[in-house]
Motif scaffolding. Sequence first.
Motif, PDB file in Angstrom:
ATOM      1  N   ALA A 145      33.053  54.557  32.616  1.00  0.00           N
ATOM      2  CA  ALA A 145      32.659  55.763  33.345  1.00  0.00           C
ATOM      3  C   ALA A 145      31.993  56.775  32.418  1.00  0.00           C
ATOM      4  N   LEU A 146      32.433  56.820  31.164  1.00  0.00           N
ATOM      5  CA  LEU A 146      31.825  57.743  30.202  1.00  0.00           C
ATOM      6  C   LEU A 146      30.363  57.388  29.940  1.00  0.00           C
ATOM      7  N   ALA A 147      30.024  56.114  30.156  1.00  0.00           N
ATOM      8  CA  ALA A 147      28.635  55.668  29.946  1.00  0.00           C
ATOM      9  C   ALA A 147      27.776  55.855  31.190  1.00  0.00           C
ATOM     10  N   LYS A 148      28.318  56.553  32.183  1.00  0.00           N
ATOM     11  CA  LYS A 148      27.586  56.901  33.409  1.00  0.00           C
ATOM     12  C   LYS A 148      27.055  55.647  34.130  1.00  0.00           C
ATOM     13  N   TRP A 149      25.803  55.675  34.603  1.00  0.00           N
ATOM     14  CA  TRP A 149      25.354  54.587  35.459  1.00  0.00           C
ATOM     15  C   TRP A 149      25.227  53.274  34.702  1.00  0.00           C
ATOM     16  N   ARG A 150      24.942  53.341  33.426  1.00  0.00           N
ATOM     17  CA  ARG A 150      24.874  52.103  32.645  1.00  0.00           C
ATOM     18  C   ARG A 150      26.254  51.469  32.520  1.00  0.00           C
ATOM     19  N   GLY A 151      27.256  52.296  32.334  1.00  0.00           N
ATOM     20  CA  GLY A 151      28.619  51.782  32.289  1.00  0.00           C
ATOM     21  C   GLY A 151      29.045  51.221  33.627  1.00  0.00           C
ATOM     22  N   ALA A 152      28.652  51.883  34.705  1.00  0.00           N
ATOM     23  CA  ALA A 152      28.979  51.392  36.044  1.00  0.00           C
ATOM     24  C   ALA A 152      28.300  50.052  36.318  1.00  0.00           C
ATOM     25  N   LEU A 153      27.046  49.934  35.902  1.00  0.00           N
ATOM     26  CA  LEU A 153      26.316  48.680  36.077  1.00  0.00           C
ATOM     27  C   LEU A 153      26.977  47.561  35.285  1.00  0.00           C
ATOM     28  N   ALA A 154      27.322  47.834  34.037  1.00  0.00           N
ATOM     29  CA  ALA A 154      27.966  46.821  33.200  1.00  0.00           C
ATOM     30  C   ALA A 154      29.292  46.381  33.806  1.00  0.00           C
ATOM     31  N   LEU A 155      30.069  47.332  34.295  1.00  0.00           N
ATOM     32  CA  LEU A 155      31.359  47.015  34.911  1.00  0.00           C
ATOM     33  C   LEU A 155      31.158  46.178  36.170  1.00  0.00           C
ATOM     34  N   LEU A 156      30.175  46.552  36.991  1.00  0.00           N
ATOM     35  CA  LEU A 156      29.897  45.807  38.220  1.00  0.00           C
ATOM     36  C   LEU A 156      29.507  44.361  37.910  1.00  0.00           C
ATOM     37  N   VAL A 157      28.647  44.180  36.932  1.00  0.00           N
ATOM     38  CA  VAL A 157      28.217  42.835  36.552  1.00  0.00           C
ATOM     39  C   VAL A 157      29.397  42.018  36.028  1.00  0.00           C
ATOM     40  N   ALA A 158      30.241  42.645  35.208  1.00  0.00           N
ATOM     41  CA  ALA A 158      31.405  41.944  34.665  1.00  0.00           C
ATOM     42  C   ALA A 158      32.356  41.519  35.776  1.00  0.00           C
ATOM     43  N   VAL A 159      32.586  42.401  36.735  1.00  0.00           N
ATOM     44  CA  VAL A 159      33.465  42.074  37.861  1.00  0.00           C
ATOM     45  C   VAL A 159      32.879  40.937  38.697  1.00  0.00           C
ATOM     46  N   LEU A 160      31.575  40.947  38.895  1.00  0.00           N
ATOM     47  CA  LEU A 160      30.915  39.899  39.670  1.00  0.00           C
ATOM     48  C   LEU A 160      31.050  38.543  38.982  1.00  0.00           C
ATOM     49  N   VAL A 161      30.759  38.497  37.677  1.00  0.00           N
ATOM     50  CA  VAL A 161      30.883  37.243  36.932  1.00  0.00           C
ATOM     51  C   VAL A 161      32.335  36.766  36.942  1.00  0.00           C
ATOM     52  N   PHE A 162      33.251  37.698  36.736  1.00  0.00           N
ATOM     53  CA  PHE A 162      34.675  37.353  36.766  1.00  0.00           C
ATOM     54  C   PHE A 162      35.061  36.729  38.099  1.00  0.00           C
ATOM     55  N   GLY A 163      34.665  37.371  39.203  1.00  0.00           N
ATOM     56  CA  GLY A 163      35.026  36.877  40.526  1.00  0.00           C
ATOM     57  C   GLY A 163      34.461  35.495  40.820  1.00  0.00           C
ATOM     58  N   LEU A 164      33.211  35.284  40.462  1.00  0.00           N
ATOM     59  CA  LEU A 164      32.570  33.988  40.721  1.00  0.00           C
ATOM     60  C   LEU A 164      33.203  32.875  39.885  1.00  0.00           C
ATOM     61  N   TRP A 165      33.444  33.149  38.603  1.00  0.00           N
ATOM     62  CA  TRP A 165      34.014  32.113  37.737  1.00  0.00           C
ATOM     63  C   TRP A 165      35.483  31.848  38.071  1.00  0.00           C
ATOM     64  N   ARG A 166      36.229  32.897  38.402  1.00  0.00           N
ATOM     65  CA  ARG A 166      37.619  32.706  38.803  1.00  0.00           C
ATOM     66  C   ARG A 166      37.691  31.833  40.052  1.00  0.00           C
ATOM     67  N   HIS A 167      36.806  32.098  41.012  1.00  0.00           N
ATOM     68  CA  HIS A 167      36.772  31.293  42.242  1.00  0.00           C
ATOM     69  C   HIS A 167      36.465  29.828  41.920  1.00  0.00           C
ATOM     70  N   ALA A 168      35.503  29.614  41.020  1.00  0.00           N
ATOM     71  CA  ALA A 168      35.144  28.241  40.651  1.00  0.00           C
ATOM     72  C   ALA A 168      36.308  27.533  39.969  1.00  0.00           C
ATOM     73  N   CYS A 169      37.020  28.235  39.102  1.00  0.00           N
ATOM     74  CA  CYS A 169      38.164  27.637  38.404  1.00  0.00           C
ATOM     75  C   CYS A 169      39.316  27.355  39.362  1.00  0.00           C
ATOM     76  N   GLN A 170      39.549  28.274  40.274  1.00  0.00           N
ATOM     77  CA  GLN A 170      40.604  28.068  41.264  1.00  0.00           C
ATOM     78  C   GLN A 170      40.292  26.854  42.138  1.00  0.00           C
ATOM     79  N   ARG A 171      39.062  26.735  42.506  1.00  0.00           N
ATOM     80  CA  ARG A 171      38.659  25.646  43.388  1.00  0.00           C
ATOM     81  C   ARG A 171      38.726  24.295  42.686  1.00  0.00           C
ATOM     82  N   ARG A 172      38.281  24.246  41.428  1.00  0.00           N
ATOM     83  CA  ARG A 172      38.254  22.980  40.701  1.00  0.00           C
ATOM     84  C   ARG A 172      39.613  22.628  40.080  1.00  0.00           C
TER      85      ARG A 172
END
Length: 241
Positions: free
Chosen positions: A187-214
Motif C-alpha cells: 500500500a505504501l507503494a501506491k498503485w504500483r504496489g497494488a498492481l504487484a499485489l494483485l498480480v501475485a494474488v492472481l498467480v497464487f490462485g491459479l497455481w494453487r488451483h492447479a496443484c490442488q487439482r493435480r
Amino acid sequence: MMRSLLVAIGFLTRLPVPAGVFDDERAKAHSLAWYPLVGLLIGVVLAMLAWLLRNSPMVLSATLIVLAWVLMTGALHLDGLADSADAWVGGLGDREKTLAIMKDPRSGPAGVVALILVLLLKVAAIQSLGTFQWLALLLAPLLARASLVSLFITTPYVRSRGLGAALANAPGRACAISLAMTAGLCALAKWRGALALLVAVLVFGLWRHACQRRLGGFTGDTAGALAEMVEAAVLVALAVH
C-alpha cells in the motif's frame, strides 16, 4: 524469535547463519512467518546493487542483478520450478507419476525451458523498468515469499517428509500478521504496489488451483515454482505499466 528468523534466512538465502538453529523444530515451524521479511532483505540487496550499476549498460546491469539474485538464493526456487515443469508435462495428469518425477534430481527438456524462460523474463523486465526499478526489485521477492506463507497456511502439504514438512505446523496468527504487513508495504507503494499485489494474488490462485487439482495439495517443488512465477510476473507487470 531470533532463531526462527535465522532459520528463514538460512533456508531462503546463502547468507551464513549458525548451523545449530536448524536443530530447533519449533524455530523451523515459526520461521515461515519471517519469509516476507527475508524476501524484503533480498530485495534491498538487489536494489542496492541496481543503484551501484546505474551507469552500466542496461542489459549488463539486468543480467548481473539476476545473477546476484540466483547466487544469493542458491537457485532454491529455480530447482523447484524445473522439477515442477518436468513433472507437469511428464506426469500426464496422473498424481503419482507427477510426484515421482518431481523426486527425480535430473532435469528434462521442460524443466530446462522453464528455467530459461523465467530467467529471460526477469532480465528483460528489469532492463525495462526504468525509474522504478528499485521498487520492483523490492516488491518481487517480498511478494514471492509472502505467497509461500499463503500456500502453507491454506493448502495441504502432500509429502510426509521434505523441506516443507517442518512448516506444516507454522503458527497461523503470526503468518496472518506477516501477510498483513506485506499488504501494508504494498500500500505504501501506491498503485504500483497494488498492481504487484494483485498480480501475485492472481498467480497464487491459479497455481494453487492447479496443484490442488493435480496433487490434492502442494510439495516443496511446487512451492518453489510458485515463488519464481510470482517474481517474474510482478517484474513483468511493473515493467509494462
